[in-house]
Write an enzyme that holds these catalytic residues in place. Sequence first.
Site, PDB file in Angstrom:
ATOM      1  NE  ARG A 174      -1.409   2.285   3.024  1.00  0.00           N
ATOM      2  CZ  ARG A 174      -0.767   3.313   3.572  1.00  0.00           C
ATOM      3  NH1 ARG A 174      -0.491   4.387   2.890  1.00  0.00           N
ATOM      4  NH2 ARG A 174      -0.362   3.249   4.838  1.00  0.00           N
ATOM      5  CG  ASP A 175       3.451   4.177   2.904  1.00  0.00           C
ATOM      6  OD1 ASP A 175       3.836   4.984   2.044  1.00  0.00           O
ATOM      7  OD2 ASP A 175       3.234   4.504   4.088  1.00  0.00           O
ATOM      8  CG  HIS A 208       2.477   6.844  -1.565  1.00  0.00           C
ATOM      9  ND1 HIS A 208       1.781   7.832  -2.239  1.00  0.00           N
ATOM     10  CD2 HIS A 208       1.801   6.622  -0.415  1.00  0.00           C
ATOM     11  CE1 HIS A 208       0.712   8.183  -1.512  1.00  0.00           C
ATOM     12  NE2 HIS A 208       0.696   7.453  -0.411  1.00  0.00           N
TER      13      HIS A 208
END
Lengths: 336, 291
Positions: free
Chosen positions: A13-14, A17
């Site tokens: 998820r992170d 980025h």
Amino acid sequence: MIKQILISDPTLRDGNHACAHQLSLEQIAIYAAAADKAGVPIVEVGHGNGLGASSLQVGLCKETDKDMLETARKHLSKSKLGIHVIPGFATIKRDLIRAIDIGVDVIRIASHCTEADITQRHLGYVRERGKEAYGVLMMSHMASATVLVEEAQKMELYGAEGIIIMDSAGAYLPSDVQEKVTALVNGLKVPVGFHAHNNLGMAVANSITAIESGAKILDGTARGFGAGAGNTQLEVLVAVLEKMGYVTGIDLYKMLDASDIAEDKIMKNVPIIKSESIISGLSGVFSGFAKHVTRISSEYKVDPRDVYRELGKRKIVGGQEDMIIEVVMDLIRNRK
Amino acid sequence: MKKLRVAILGSGNIGTDLLIKIQRSEFLECVLFIGRNLSSPGMAKAIAMGVKVSDESINAIVKNPDAVDLIFDATSAKDAKIHWEVLDKLGKIVVDMTPAKLGVFCIPAVNLDEVLEHRNVNMITCGGQASIPIAYVIGKTQKNVEYIEVVSSIASRSAGPATRLNLDEYIDTTENGIKHFSKVPRTKAILNLNPADPCIDMQTTIFAQVENPDMDSLLYEVDIMVKKIQEYVPGYSLLVPPIFENGRIVIMVKAQGLGDYLPKYAGNLDIINCAAIAVAEQYSKNFNNIK
């Protein structure tokens, strides 16, 4: 006494980025399976800003929420599947109902650190569906310990079963973590968690300080794969916790394997603390801005460090990526 | 010329700010300011201004229906539905400030004349009033628009409890409004609350994915549209004129409030009120045969 720490792993998820939200289903499958094998308790999956956040504002995701969650679900047997949800991006009707139908176990409803009341309905809905609900206060360096406690108490009231504060900008020093986590632990009935970014090289140290201040939940990612300078490097964290006598339920060797697999299969670049990231951390800017600042600064030939300074001065919060363009335009105008 | 007689239902921030704006209008006269509690700050303000007030909610109109032509409903979506059942039967015009979505969507700079054929007008959302006119221009000037996205950032202090509880409805209604006016099927709305002190002005960015953008006609038409909006929202301005960046069209606008009842930073509330006044004035002009 067993000192148990709950680990949540947002590599998928992170980490989105760190690759402009281009993680593929195949990569999600590979890492989810490896993390599951290592016994990682919660594997968080999705767009960098979470559910329903694929956008021109933050970045379009290579895969849909539905495909990402279904893929991860298939490859997780022991680990729980988690998601990050920011009201204002995701809605219950458009996004959350479907995610829970797919089989998400853990839902973390997040807001900017002073805006907890926008999480009320979403937290309520998660509880209504009988899923694990956590509250997340993002960019927590922007509020005092007193304000954080008030906001966290609201989330607790709405039904959050734990509160995680995020150092989204990688701005904290250990003394800040100690002050804020201690206040939260004293002010809440539910467990407290900490999510670090590594802009100032403090991610592991800050995470340990959080634990020593009473936190029970920590986030970490393989090789620190995450926004900006990256997150707490999970395999290091697991090793350090083990050395300190904490129990995470994660098999260290298999976690090391999982991180090697992650480096090999899902990372074009392993996160390092770039010069820009240091200024970003000092300025207190949301880590997810890094790729946008780099791109727009080079497109319009301005110094990205000036952009970070200005974004910090204007107290821009996560989700306001469009302000980068405005700041760059202003810098050009002022130069003339 | 005869001023259109209007009533305001709801004595909260929106209703009270509308009241002050109406006092400046050449075309409108507020004949009744209606709430439920005579001691609310909005009521006190109306009384001090010498405006007739009532605490009898919708009954104030039922009792004397001929005294008023148009009603601004600034209560809640739930109450607006109940009110409309009554007001429809009485043949009244309603400008609906709530997200009840009962009437025709209106963006004054785009479809002001169309609303005259209807008796219930929906003001969509504050972010919609700022972004939809620009989305409409994108739809009008560009071929093959694949997707439009709008992002609004507002000051935390301008977002009251109702806004905060209804973020999902805000997003849903704004997305529908963009689809309706731009004719682009894929849309997305995002809302950010920023707690910075001093408070930020409402800022909205409109993004679009277009295969071969025609920037010249976009620049030209956006400029015309902004001037048109400024006629009824004085604090509206173009912050970043259309640029093509990273494969997307980007346009940024700002809405500063007039600072009537609400503070200047509450441009999000000001813009929807200004738009509602423009709608009511249009009915008034129509009745008076003013073009």
